[in-house]
Design a protein around this motif. Structure first.
Motif, mmCIF file in Angstrom:
data_model
loop_
_atom_site.group_PDB
_atom_site.id
_atom_site.type_symbol
_atom_site.label_atom_id
_atom_site.label_comp_id
_atom_site.label_asym_id
_atom_site.label_seq_id
_atom_site.Cartn_x
_atom_site.Cartn_y
_atom_site.Cartn_z
ATOM 1 N N MET A 53 0.824 -1.204 0.000
ATOM 2 C CA MET A 53 0.000 0.000 0.000
ATOM 3 C C MET A 53 0.864 1.264 0.000
ATOM 4 O O MET A 53 0.641 2.187 -0.780
ATOM 5 C CB MET A 53 -0.925 0.007 1.208
ATOM 6 N N TRP A 54 1.882 1.296 0.872
ATOM 7 C CA TRP A 54 2.722 2.487 0.949
ATOM 8 C C TRP A 54 3.553 2.667 -0.310
ATOM 9 O O TRP A 54 3.811 3.801 -0.739
ATOM 10 C CB TRP A 54 3.627 2.422 2.176
ATOM 11 N N LEU A 55 3.978 1.560 -0.927
ATOM 12 C CA LEU A 55 4.722 1.680 -2.179
ATOM 13 C C LEU A 55 3.812 2.177 -3.298
ATOM 14 O O LEU A 55 4.251 2.956 -4.157
ATOM 15 C CB LEU A 55 5.338 0.331 -2.543
ATOM 16 N N THR A 56 2.554 1.749 -3.300
ATOM 17 C CA THR A 56 1.607 2.275 -4.280
ATOM 18 C C THR A 56 1.422 3.771 -4.083
ATOM 19 O O THR A 56 1.369 4.545 -5.048
ATOM 20 C CB THR A 56 0.248 1.566 -4.146
ATOM 21 N N TRP A 57 1.323 4.173 -2.833
ATOM 22 C CA TRP A 57 1.219 5.607 -2.524
ATOM 23 C C TRP A 57 2.440 6.353 -3.073
ATOM 24 O O TRP A 57 2.317 7.427 -3.641
ATOM 25 C CB TRP A 57 1.131 5.782 -1.007
ATOM 26 N N ARG A 58 3.605 5.737 -2.921
ATOM 27 C CA ARG A 58 4.827 6.359 -3.423
ATOM 28 C C ARG A 58 4.792 6.518 -4.937
ATOM 29 O O ARG A 58 5.182 7.552 -5.483
ATOM 30 C CB ARG A 58 6.042 5.511 -3.040
ATOM 31 N N TYR A 59 4.308 5.495 -5.624
ATOM 32 C CA TYR A 59 4.239 5.572 -7.081
ATOM 33 C C TYR A 59 3.265 6.653 -7.541
ATOM 34 O O TYR A 59 3.455 7.263 -8.586
ATOM 35 C CB TYR A 59 3.795 4.223 -7.663
ATOM 36 N N THR A 60 2.217 6.885 -6.786
ATOM 37 C CA THR A 60 1.160 7.791 -7.235
ATOM 38 C C THR A 60 1.220 9.180 -6.601
ATOM 39 O O THR A 60 0.541 10.094 -7.075
ATOM 40 C CB THR A 60 -0.223 7.185 -6.920
ATOM 41 N N LEU A 61 2.023 9.353 -5.570
ATOM 42 C CA LEU A 61 1.976 10.585 -4.785
ATOM 43 C C LEU A 61 2.287 11.823 -5.608
ATOM 44 O O LEU A 61 1.591 12.836 -5.513
ATOM 45 C CB LEU A 61 2.945 10.484 -3.602
ATOM 46 N N SER A 62 3.329 11.766 -6.425
ATOM 47 C CA SER A 62 3.740 12.969 -7.150
ATOM 48 C C SER A 62 2.624 13.468 -8.062
ATOM 49 O O SER A 62 2.363 14.675 -8.135
ATOM 50 C CB SER A 62 5.004 12.680 -7.975
#
Length: 773
Positions: free
Chosen positions: A583-592
């Motif tokens: 979940m946190w890695l997905t957030w990282r991919y999409t955050l920017s």
């Protein structure tokens, strides 16, 4: 270095283990549910090894449906096909909204009680293979759902005229209609949405008891029923209208497009498009997610479909489980924002603002490009950090695929062309559906036979059932807010709390939408947020369309936010990775990319991202946004010209923030800070050089992995590993070489890496990985 996946589709390891729903979702048995490494299969044909229906049912907030069989399945199919035909008939034979919507809800809600469970299904029942068909109570509720709406349509004109002075029978039927909607919503999205609706009803009834500034008049039950059932607010408001027009028609289109062979073509094209580069597997998944999103418009469904066919590719390339799951989820979430279908909330934007759906597609174009730009940058960085390998697949060249099957794009383009010609979006999507049907006859395997047509019509309707009750329930919320004025009161509170500051209002608004998205699905989150947050943003000078798109993109964040991070959790069930880390890695991919919406609310020039305001405005907004996304991607991805350490990552993150304002002064400040970050990185590179050919892969924090911990999917086992490494430098001595060795699958099937296996011959001749120790 490459790893080959042959395209003959033959299973060398015998019949693969097909997980039951409980195995797929139980973390303790994920190793059994995973696709084994040694199965020699074309990735395009891997979907039969993952129970996609079980995963979608578990992780799609709007689709925890039954697996019907026998007579109930036939009844639902006939009802679904009938609902689809009714919607298609409406397109060319318009009828009064007061008749069409009750009739639509009568069929839709009745089917909902047959398709969705009223309570959970035990693991014991699943494992025993017991029937998942409706119980007696479900059939009774399905019949009860027909009663109030049949009463309405039997004498619809006088019924709606009696809204101010309803009869006792009107009130009884209105109450039944509300209860039916709430129970159907509970079955599709859980108890929270009905509780929220009941809370709003309680507020309207006991309004004088609430403290200022929430105090409102008290509305009796006659007024509440009259307003929410006997008018064009409430149950029969804009949300239900969108479900009965846009959503049902686009789900029919998606079902026909999928049945015509488009889904397979999109996947084949994605696997062939990016060649054999080291970052090719990640790019492939991203493109496949975008193309599949044009068919489904659902984040979880796209993630699961994509994961079933793409995770073996990512694993072969060397992606760790959690990072592979993050890529799958990020690509799947893109389905909600990818033209021409987008998600259900986009249709609501068109209806609420009274604009053409084509305009909404135009507004979404650049933000979608920026979203995928951020994902691609993250994938490129991961490919270098993890030293992923190219995976050679036997597929037709892109040119041949496009020449043979490129006609599948025609119907997608036709939707846009028809709307540009002035056609309503409803007729445009119907004609595009007809076009997809005709094009299916270009491929003998995809001919739309009568059975396929019937199944597609049924699938199109049942695909919309998950949304229909939520839309009706959201209409009740909107109805109460407009009746009591609560939406405007909450908007005023937000603006006052922000002191009238545009920046603070935007931050508070984004936070509120994200928090709301933790509990309710994207569509409901958008509707509720629009009533509350929309006026707040407009009060501080944000254009209505910019406010709507801002809320839309932050509503999408609910797909990656706990506890409803459904797409990442579904991806982790496929990869066997840890759900929270995924979940946190997905957030990282999409955050920017999700910080981009601030650009089109913080500055007048920001509307350039929505293709408004002229060429110069669009060019400025787009170029600055690209820089901001790239800077944030480096900050979160930990790679620039080499491993990026924390000093430059922090500097680049800080430098990207002023760019969001699009103010010339702040753009200059942001660019200067980013330049400092780049200089710091170059100095660090000179002091701590990194050789990609000899140094080990890099961990998330920008530090090297120790040997043997590069994060690939599995490690080799005993004798099989030794047999593979005989006569060569062992590629299996570290995690990176693991998948090149032969190993037994988790289900205990014989290894496909036998001497007669093509994979075995390929693996045994690989050169030594220079990073292996």
């Amino acid at each position: 270095m490459t790893e080959r996946i042959d395209g003959d589709g033959a299973l060398k390891a015998g019949t693969p283990h097909r997980p039951t729903p409980s195995e797929t979702l139980d973390p303790s048995r994920r190793d059994e549910a995973r696709i084994p490494d040694d199965a020699q299969v074309n990735p395009i044909d891997r979907s039969d090894e993952i129970d996609e229906d079980a995963l979608i049912a578990e992780f799609e907030a709007e689709k925890p449906s039954r697996q019907l069989t026998g007579i109930p399945a036939l009844v639902v199919k006939i009802g679904g096909a009938g609902l689809s035909l009714f919607a298609l008939y409406w397109v060319f034979n318009p009828m009064a909204t007061q008749f069409y919507l009750p009739a639509f809800l009568m069929i839709g809600l009745s089917l909902t009680f047959l398709v969705y469970r009223g309570w959970g299904r035990s693991a014991k029942a699943k494992d025993a293979g017991k029937s998942d068909n409706p119980h007696l109570l479900d059939w009774v509720l399905a019949a009860v759902a027909i009663v109030p709406f049949a009463y309405i349509i039997s004498d619809w004109d006088p019924f709606f005229r009696r809204a101010i002075v309803p009869t006792y029978l009107d009130l009884i039927m209105g109450v039944i209609a509300i209860l039916v909607v709430l129970e159907a919503a509970r079955r599709t999205v859980g108890i929270l949405v009905p509780l929220v609706v009941l809370g709003f009803f309680a507020y309207a009834y006991w309004g004088p008891l609430f403290p200022a500034p929430f105090t409102t008049s008290s509305f009796d039950w006659i007024r509440l029923v009259g307003h929410n059932v006997m008018g064009t607010q409430g149950i029969f408001g804009v949300p239900t209208d969108v479900a009965a027009t846009y959503i049902i028609l686009f789900t029919i289109y998606g079902a026909v497009l999928g049945a015509s062979g488009a889904t397979k073509f999109f996947i084949d094209l994605s696997f062939s498009a990016f060649g054999q580069s080291k970052s090719g597997p990640g790019r492939t998944v991203t493109l496949a997610g975008f193309l599949l999103g044009t068919v489904s418009g659902s984040g979880v469904a796209t993630t699961v479909t994509l994961g079933g066919i793409s995770w073996p590719l990512l694993r072969k390339a060397g992606y760790p489980k959690e990072h592979g799951g993050g890529i799958l989820a990020a690509a799947g979430i893109g389905a909600i924002m990818s033209p021409p279908t987008l998600g259900a909330a986009a249709f609501i934007i068109a209806a609420l603002l009274g604009v053409s759906y084509l305009e909404v597609l135009i507004w979404a174009t650049i933000p979608t490009l920026l979203y995928y730009f951020g994902i691609i940058l993250a994938i490129e960085m991961d490919a270098r950090r993890f030293k992923t390998k190219a995976v050679v697949m036997d597929h037709k060249p892109v040119g041949k695929l496009l020449l043979r099957f490129g006609y599948h794009f025609s119907s997608l383009l036709a939707i846009v062309v028809f709307m540009a010609m002035g056609m309503t979006p409803f007729r445009a999507v119907v004609f595009a559906t007809v076009l997809a049907f005709v094009l299916s006859f270009f491929d003998r395997e995809s001919w739309m036979t009568p059975k396929k047509i019937f199944d597609a019509l049924a699938t199109g309707a049942t695909g919309a059932l998950s949304v229909i009750p939520v839309m009706a329930a959201a209409g009740l919320i909107v109805g109460i807010m407009t009746l009591t004025g609560l939406g405007l009161k909450l908007a005023s509170i937000i603006v006052d709390f922000a002191g009238g500051s545009l920046l603070l209002t935007a931050i508070f608004s984004a936070t509120a939408v994200i928090l709301l998205g933790l509990a309710v699905p994207v569509t409901a989150s958008f509707i509720i947020s629009w009533v509350i947050i929309g006026p707040a943003l407009q009060d501080v000078g944000v254009a209505p369309f910019a406010a709507a798109m801002f809320i839309f993109y932050y509503s999408v964040l609910s797909e990656v936010s706990p506890p409803t991070a459904l797409s990442p959790f579904a991806a982790s069930a496929i990869t066997g990775g840890k759900p929270i880390k995924t979940m946190w890695l997905t957030w990282r991919y999409t955050l920017s990319a999700f910080l981009v919406p601030f650009i089109f609310v913080l500055s007048g020039s920001g509307v350039g991202l929505l293709l408004q305001g002229g060429v110069a405005t669009v060019a400025l907004a787009f170029s600055v946004s690209l820089l901001a996304v790239a800077s944030l991607a480096v900050s979160t991805g930990g790679w620039l010209l080499g491993p990026a350490r924390w000093p430059e990552r922090v500097i680049l993150a800080i430098g990207s923030l002023p760019l969001l304002t699009l103010d010339p002064l702040y753009i200059g400040i942001g660019v200067a800070i980013i330049a400092v970050g780049v200089v710091v990185h170059l100095i660090g590179r000179k002091r701590h050089p990194y050789d990609p050919d000899t140094d080990p892969p890099v961990a998330d924090a920008g530090t090297p992995h120790s040997a043997g911990t590069t994060g690939t999917a599995d490690t080799v086992e005993g004798a099989e590993a030794k047999a593979t490494s005989t006569g060569t430098t062992s590629a299996a001595s570290s995690g990176r070489g693991a998948h090149r060795a032969q190993s037994s699958s988790s289900s205990g099937s014989p290894s496909s890496g036998s001497p007669s296996s093509p994979a075995s011959n390929t693996a045994s001749t690989k050169t030594t990985d220079p990073t292996a120790s």
